[in-house]
Write a protein that holds these residues in place. Structure first.
Motif, PDB file in Angstrom:
ATOM      1  N   LYS A  54      -3.961  -1.256  -2.263  1.00  0.00           N
ATOM      2  CA  LYS A  54      -5.293  -1.787  -1.510  1.00  0.00           C
ATOM      3  C   LYS A  54      -6.063  -2.553  -2.202  1.00  0.00           C
ATOM      4  CE  LYS A  54      -4.973   2.214   1.684  1.00  0.00           C
ATOM      5  NZ  LYS A  54      -5.719   3.454   2.302  1.00  0.00           N
ATOM      6  N   GLN A  55      -6.858  -3.527  -1.477  1.00  0.00           N
ATOM      7  CA  GLN A  55      -7.854  -4.333  -2.178  1.00  0.00           C
ATOM      8  C   GLN A  55      -9.260  -4.135  -1.266  1.00  0.00           C
ATOM      9  OE1 GLN A  55      -7.370  -8.618  -2.236  1.00  0.00           O
ATOM     10  NE2 GLN A  55      -8.262  -8.696  -4.276  1.00  0.00           N
ATOM     11  N   ASN A  56     -10.045  -3.609  -1.742  1.00  0.00           N
ATOM     12  CA  ASN A  56     -11.224  -3.212  -1.205  1.00  0.00           C
ATOM     13  C   ASN A  56     -11.087  -2.392   0.073  1.00  0.00           C
ATOM     14  OD1 ASN A  56     -12.912  -4.556  -3.233  1.00  0.00           O
ATOM     15  ND2 ASN A  56     -12.202  -6.531  -1.899  1.00  0.00           N
ATOM     16  N   ASN A  57      -9.988  -1.411  -0.179  1.00  0.00           N
ATOM     17  CA  ASN A  57      -9.595  -0.546   1.007  1.00  0.00           C
ATOM     18  C   ASN A  57      -8.848  -1.134   2.216  1.00  0.00           C
ATOM     19  OD1 ASN A  57     -10.943   1.924  -0.281  1.00  0.00           O
ATOM     20  ND2 ASN A  57     -12.942   0.957   0.479  1.00  0.00           N
ATOM     21  N   LYS A  58      -8.008  -2.138   1.926  1.00  0.00           N
ATOM     22  CA  LYS A  58      -7.260  -2.821   2.846  1.00  0.00           C
ATOM     23  C   LYS A  58      -5.984  -3.001   2.029  1.00  0.00           C
ATOM     24  CE  LYS A  58      -6.972  -6.920   5.838  1.00  0.00           C
ATOM     25  NZ  LYS A  58      -7.739  -8.202   6.321  1.00  0.00           N
ATOM     26  N   ILE A  59      -5.111  -2.706   3.016  1.00  0.00           N
ATOM     27  CA  ILE A  59      -3.462  -2.887   2.258  1.00  0.00           C
ATOM     28  C   ILE A  59      -3.168  -4.222   2.078  1.00  0.00           C
ATOM     29  CG2 ILE A  59      -1.100  -2.621   2.853  1.00  0.00           C
ATOM     30  CD1 ILE A  59      -1.748   0.257   3.835  1.00  0.00           C
ATOM     31  N   VAL A  60      -2.657  -4.760   0.838  1.00  0.00           N
ATOM     32  CA  VAL A  60      -2.425  -5.981   0.394  1.00  0.00           C
ATOM     33  C   VAL A  60      -1.040  -6.191   0.158  1.00  0.00           C
ATOM     34  CG1 VAL A  60      -4.637  -6.959  -0.111  1.00  0.00           C
ATOM     35  CG2 VAL A  60      -3.326  -5.761  -2.031  1.00  0.00           C
ATOM     36  N   THR A  61      -0.330  -4.952  -0.262  1.00  0.00           N
ATOM     37  CA  THR A  61       0.977  -5.034  -0.665  1.00  0.00           C
ATOM     38  C   THR A  61       1.584  -3.646  -0.354  1.00  0.00           C
ATOM     39  OG1 THR A  61       0.674  -6.634  -2.503  1.00  0.00           O
ATOM     40  CG2 THR A  61       2.825  -5.715  -2.237  1.00  0.00           C
ATOM     41  N   ILE A  62       2.996  -3.625  -0.001  1.00  0.00           N
ATOM     42  CA  ILE A  62       3.652  -2.335   0.038  1.00  0.00           C
ATOM     43  C   ILE A  62       4.948  -2.635  -0.842  1.00  0.00           C
ATOM     44  CG2 ILE A  62       4.719  -0.547   1.407  1.00  0.00           C
ATOM     45  CD1 ILE A  62       2.806  -1.456   3.854  1.00  0.00           C
ATOM     46  N   ILE A  63       4.925  -1.566  -1.438  1.00  0.00           N
ATOM     47  CA  ILE A  63       6.104  -1.918  -2.601  1.00  0.00           C
ATOM     48  C   ILE A  63       7.287  -0.630  -2.136  1.00  0.00           C
ATOM     49  CG2 ILE A  63       7.036  -1.704  -4.788  1.00  0.00           C
ATOM     50  CD1 ILE A  63       4.086  -2.202  -5.672  1.00  0.00           C
ATOM     51  N   ASN A  64       8.386  -0.932  -1.747  1.00  0.00           N
ATOM     52  CA  ASN A  64       9.449   0.071  -1.451  1.00  0.00           C
ATOM     53  C   ASN A  64       9.319   0.639  -0.301  1.00  0.00           C
ATOM     54  OD1 ASN A  64      12.096   1.312  -1.895  1.00  0.00           O
ATOM     55  ND2 ASN A  64      10.866   3.342  -2.347  1.00  0.00           N
ATOM     56  N   GLY A  65       8.467  -0.215   0.684  1.00  0.00           N
ATOM     57  CA  GLY A  65       8.295   0.299   2.041  1.00  0.00           C
ATOM     58  C   GLY A  65       9.525   0.347   2.850  1.00  0.00           C
ATOM     59  N   ARG A  66      10.684  -0.368   2.488  1.00  0.00           N
ATOM     60  CA  ARG A  66      11.820  -0.261   3.315  1.00  0.00           C
ATOM     61  C   ARG A  66      12.887   0.461   2.340  1.00  0.00           C
ATOM     62  NH1 ARG A  66      11.870  -1.981   8.822  1.00  0.00           N
ATOM     63  NH2 ARG A  66       9.891  -3.134   9.110  1.00  0.00           N
ATOM     64  N   SER A  67      12.652   1.016   1.407  1.00  0.00           N
ATOM     65  CA  SER A  67      13.346   1.983   0.605  1.00  0.00           C
ATOM     66  C   SER A  67      14.615   1.165   0.026  1.00  0.00           C
ATOM     67  CB  SER A  67      14.005   3.005   1.487  1.00  0.00           C
ATOM     68  OG  SER A  67      13.077   4.174   1.988  1.00  0.00           O
ATOM     69  N   GLN A  68      14.335  -0.158  -0.450  1.00  0.00           N
ATOM     70  CA  GLN A  68      15.206  -0.918  -0.980  1.00  0.00           C
ATOM     71  C   GLN A  68      15.356  -0.824  -2.715  1.00  0.00           C
ATOM     72  OE1 GLN A  68      17.556  -3.067   1.057  1.00  0.00           O
ATOM     73  NE2 GLN A  68      16.446  -1.711   2.636  1.00  0.00           N
ATOM     74  N   LEU A  69      14.629   0.044  -3.298  1.00  0.00           N
ATOM     75  CA  LEU A  69      14.709   0.160  -4.397  1.00  0.00           C
ATOM     76  C   LEU A  69      15.883   0.495  -4.925  1.00  0.00           C
ATOM     77  CD1 LEU A  69      12.519   0.328  -6.911  1.00  0.00           C
ATOM     78  CD2 LEU A  69      12.491   2.548  -6.755  1.00  0.00           C
ATOM     79  N   VAL A  70      16.562  -0.561  -5.907  1.00  0.00           N
ATOM     80  CA  VAL A  70      17.997  -0.140  -6.141  1.00  0.00           C
ATOM     81  C   VAL A  70      18.140  -0.017  -7.648  1.00  0.00           C
ATOM     82  CG1 VAL A  70      20.209  -1.500  -6.411  1.00  0.00           C
ATOM     83  CG2 VAL A  70      18.682  -1.521  -4.288  1.00  0.00           C
TER      84      VAL A  70
END
Length: 337
Positions: A54-70
């Protein structure tokens, strides 16, 4: 710790990058607020290892949101050789791939990665979910192929093609009126990238997925802040990126002049004819380039004495007129070995 299916949040390592202002935890997540870096905070969900930036309480990036961490390490499974562009790639260490997915919300454009003869803003390589249901994708279309990062000598190429030319730098800028972010995927191995747009109101944005043949999941996210509809965020990001990788060297003055270059200057006589021809017709030039044909058996740092018996004569002639000679220096092996 992959053997125990557990992980540890190293706050000391995070604090060394940017001072941690405060942190909190619940049974389901851990939240970190950084003190002086662009208003950034991280929310790490334990069960899925989904990381929301989050940047200033607003989401700017989601990491591994689709569970594609391999992580394919330590599987001991062999991978058959791959034939690509006429070359056979042997995967000697078996399954060692790593990967991750990143989501940037909003009406975002993605720019960067390898050099290519196509628009600067990257197109999707995967259709939207609705498009997948309503139409069948053409399996032979380049638009459905992932981008592939590898260094190559592309002296010939197709226009409007996603195939990379020459170098490949895994740095991608995600930008919109509201967002200025960038991702540096630190992995030198053969890498595949898929890009997808989500246009639903509750989940609008662009997703980019990296899968590398080997190595580690190692990446850096950069953020800037646009103000008053200006692109200050881009300048802030490039400053951070150059502080990490190094700034480009300032170009010498002669680099701004006209450079005469072709692939096939094979003899000293041919180069002299070109130089005098340019002078005769009044074309000012500052530099002559020599490609692979001037080398002895294509070995770097050599001259073909058959084609260039006295290379010092060319160098002196150019220097006497405040001109320069640039020689090819590719990391390739001699042709006869």
């Amino acid at each position: 710790d992959l053997s125990k299916n557990a992980y540890v949040i190293d706050q000391d390592a995070m604090h060394s990058i940017s001072p941690i202002k405060d942190s909190s935890s619940t049974d389901s997540e851990f939240v970190i607020h950084f003190g002086d870096y662009q208003g950034i905070s991280l929310t790490i969900e334990y069960s899925s290892l989904k990381i929301s930036v989050k940047q200033n309480n607003k989401i700017v990036t989601i990491i591994n949101g689709r569970s594609q961490l391999v992580f394919e390490h330590h599987t001991n499974k062999q991978v058959p050789p791959e034939v690509f562009n006429g070359f056979t790639d042997y995967i000697k260490n078996g399954e060692t791939a790593v990967g991750a997915d990143f989501f940037f919300p909003g009406d975002v454009k993605l720019t960067g990665l390898s050099e290519r003869a196509s628009p600067v803003n990257l197109a999707d390589t995967e259709p939207e979910e609705d498009a997948e249901q309503n139409s069948e994708a053409d399996d032979e279309s380049d638009s459905n192929e992932p981008l592939r990062l590898f260094n190559t000598d592309s002296f010939e190429f197709e226009a409007d093609s996603p195939v990379n030319l020459y170098s490949s730098i895994p740095f991608c800028h995600a930008h919109s009126i509201e967002l200025s972010a960038a991702l540096f995927w630190i992995n030198p191995s053969d890498t595949f990238i898929n890009i997808k747009t989500y246009s639903k109101d509750d989940h609008q944005g662009r997703e980019i997925k990296f899968v590398s043949e080997a190595g580690y999941v190692d990446f850096i996210l950069f953020y800037g802040q646009n103000q008053d509809s200006t692109n200050n965020g881009f300048k802030q990001i490039m400053k951070q990126y150059c502080e990490l990788t190094g700034y480009p060297m300032f170009a010498p003055l002669f680099a701004l002049g006209y450079h005469q270059s072709r692939w096939t200057y094979a003899t000293q006589h041919e180069v002299g004819v070109v130089m005098r021809g340019l002078d005769d017709i009044g074309i000012p030039f500052d530099c002559i380039w020599l490609d692979v044909d001037h080398l002895a058996s294509k070995a770097p740092f050599t001259f073909s004495r058959q084609g260039f018996p006295n290379p010092s004569n060319i160098i002196s002639e150019l220097a006497n007129n405040d001109r320069y000679l640039v020689r090819l220096c590719d990391p390739h092996f001699p042709h006869n070995n």
